[in-house]
Design an enzyme around this catalytic site. Structure first.
Site, PDB file in Angstrom:
ATOM      1  N   TYR A  46     -18.865 -15.130  11.057  1.00 34.06           N
ATOM      2  CA  TYR A  46     -18.140 -15.032  12.324  1.00 34.06           C
ATOM      3  C   TYR A  46     -18.565 -16.164  13.270  1.00 34.06           C
ATOM      4  CZ  TYR A  46     -16.518 -10.326  11.045  1.00 34.06           C
ATOM      5  OH  TYR A  46     -15.928  -9.247  10.419  1.00 34.06           O
ATOM      6  N   SER A  66      -9.320  -3.559  11.647  1.00 34.34           N
ATOM      7  CA  SER A  66      -7.961  -3.773  12.161  1.00 34.34           C
ATOM      8  C   SER A  66      -7.246  -2.445  12.416  1.00 34.34           C
ATOM      9  CB  SER A  66      -7.127  -4.641  11.206  1.00 34.34           C
ATOM     10  OG  SER A  66      -5.955  -5.111  11.837  1.00 34.34           O
ATOM     11  N   PRO A  67      -7.838  -1.549  13.210  1.00 39.05           N
ATOM     12  CA  PRO A  67      -7.220  -0.235  13.443  1.00 39.05           C
ATOM     13  C   PRO A  67      -5.887  -0.313  14.182  1.00 39.05           C
ATOM     14  CG  PRO A  67      -9.050  -0.577  14.948  1.00 39.05           C
ATOM     15  CD  PRO A  67      -9.113  -1.692  13.947  1.00 39.05           C
ATOM     16  N   GLY A  86      -2.739  -5.752  16.495  1.00 40.50           N
ATOM     17  CA  GLY A  86      -2.042  -5.555  17.761  1.00 40.50           C
ATOM     18  C   GLY A  86      -0.699  -4.876  17.632  1.00 40.50           C
ATOM     19  N   LEU A 101       0.054  -1.979  16.706  1.00 43.83           N
ATOM     20  CA  LEU A 101       0.034  -0.576  17.144  1.00 43.83           C
ATOM     21  C   LEU A 101      -0.493  -0.421  18.565  1.00 43.83           C
ATOM     22  CD1 LEU A 101      -1.413   0.941  13.836  1.00 43.83           C
ATOM     23  CD2 LEU A 101       0.983   0.915  14.572  1.00 43.83           C
TER      24      LEU A 101
END
Length: 330
Positions: free
Chosen positions: A53, A216-217, A221, A223
């Site tokens: 990262y 990535s719940p 973006g 949802l």
């Protein structure tokens, strides 16, 4: 804050996981520190990062930001369950990629752990995750390397990320033959709009006692109320969300989702997180705030109680594939 055990372990972790991928590329160091302070203040103790990262020439930068935050003291490191990952090529600036600077060989695992510990300014990693499957390295070698690190006290638990179900089984059967605990978590892509993990990954994780940590719940973006934001002149969809909304059937599905939540007076992003918290096997979704305000919004998901009527409506809009083999056979 609500807590749960991480899979079959005795380790207690918060039901939301602080994702740090934006720290460095999109969020500067002081703001990143403020977000981590706010997370701890709220009782969120599970932080996730990866050695890569920061990306590109700045890979490793996110771990450095976390390390400088730990260095401020105040019990920050002791209160944090720290998870990082290994797999990507970490050759330094100006260096061309070189053999054994990536993947899951015993040599690279040893090198990567030492580098992460230095950047993170800590003497141990609580959860060391394999960021991807390495088809060229046998699990016997991977577990031999991890066993050494556990004996040295540099790693406490091991987890996987982006593993298919059969690799979870292979990894833990190999670990069992060595008398090791094996994988205790699986970090996978899982949300209302992307439910393929329900076919085999999540059943395998539950069978072997792994905690499921969805990344990535909000599906990039999609949802998070993206259509309403566009209509109100707010931030427009970009990247994967924009590509998805270009498909008329996907756009209609997302519109139906936003309309349903508007009917119930609920915020889309918070509801998407709350839905994941109802799913069997899920330890907690990873939230990746760019600002403290986004963190506070995510925390509100912990207080949401989703009615059966709403859950049924969500299931109708985003039907899951079902478990295998029924998902693809009689």
């Amino acid at each position: 804050m609500k807590y749960t055990q991480l899979g079959r372990t005795g380790l207690k972790v918060s039901r939301l996981v602080l994702g740090t991928m934006n720290f460095g590329p999109q969020t500067d160091e002081p703001t990143s520190h403020s977000i981590m302070d706010a997370a701890l203040d709220a009782g969120l103790n599970f932080f996730d990062t990866a050695n890569v990262y920061g990306w590109g020439d700045d890979k490793g930068r996110t771990e450095e930001i976390i390390g400088s935050w730990f260095a401020q003291g105040g019990g920050r490191r002791d209160k944090t369950v720290l998870a990082t990952k290994v797999y990507a090529n970490m050759a330094g600036d100006g260096q061309e990629p070189w053999p054994n600077h990536d993947r899951l060989s015993a040599l690279n695992i040893r090198r990567a752990v030492e580098a992460s510990l230095t950047r993170l300014r800590t003497d141990h990693i609580d959860l060391y995750q394999f960021h991807h499957v390495d088809r060229n390295t046998p699990f016997e070698e991977i577990w031999q390397a991890v066993d050494v690190l556990i004996q040295q006290g540099k790693v406490l638990y091991a987890g996987s990320s982006n593993f298919p179900g059969y690799k979870i089984a292979q990894a833990n059967e190999t670990a069992a033959r060595r008398g090791m605990v094996g994988l205790v978590s699986e970090q996978c892509l899982y949300n209302l709009a992307e439910r393929r993990a329900e076919m085999e990954v999540i059943p395998a994780a539950r069978e072997y006692g792994l905690g499921v940590i969805p990344w990535s719940p909000l599906h990039g973006g999609l949802l998070g109320g993206v259509i309403k934001k566009e209509s109100e002149g707010g931030r427009r969809a970009s990247g994967r969300s924009a590509d998805a909304l270009a498909n008329t059937s996907v756009r209609a599905q997302v519109q139906a989702y936003e309309d349903l939540l508007d009917k119930h007076g609920l915020a889309p992003g918070e509801t998407a997180l709350a839905w994941l918290l109802t799913r069997p096997g899920v330890t907690g979704p990873i939230v990746g705030p760019r600002t403290p305000e986004q963190l506070h919004s995510a925390l509100r998901a912990l207080e949401l109680e989703l009615s059966e009527e709403l859950l049924t409506g969500l299931e109708e809009i985003f039907p899951g594939p079902g478990a295998s083999p029924e998902a693809f056979a009689w």
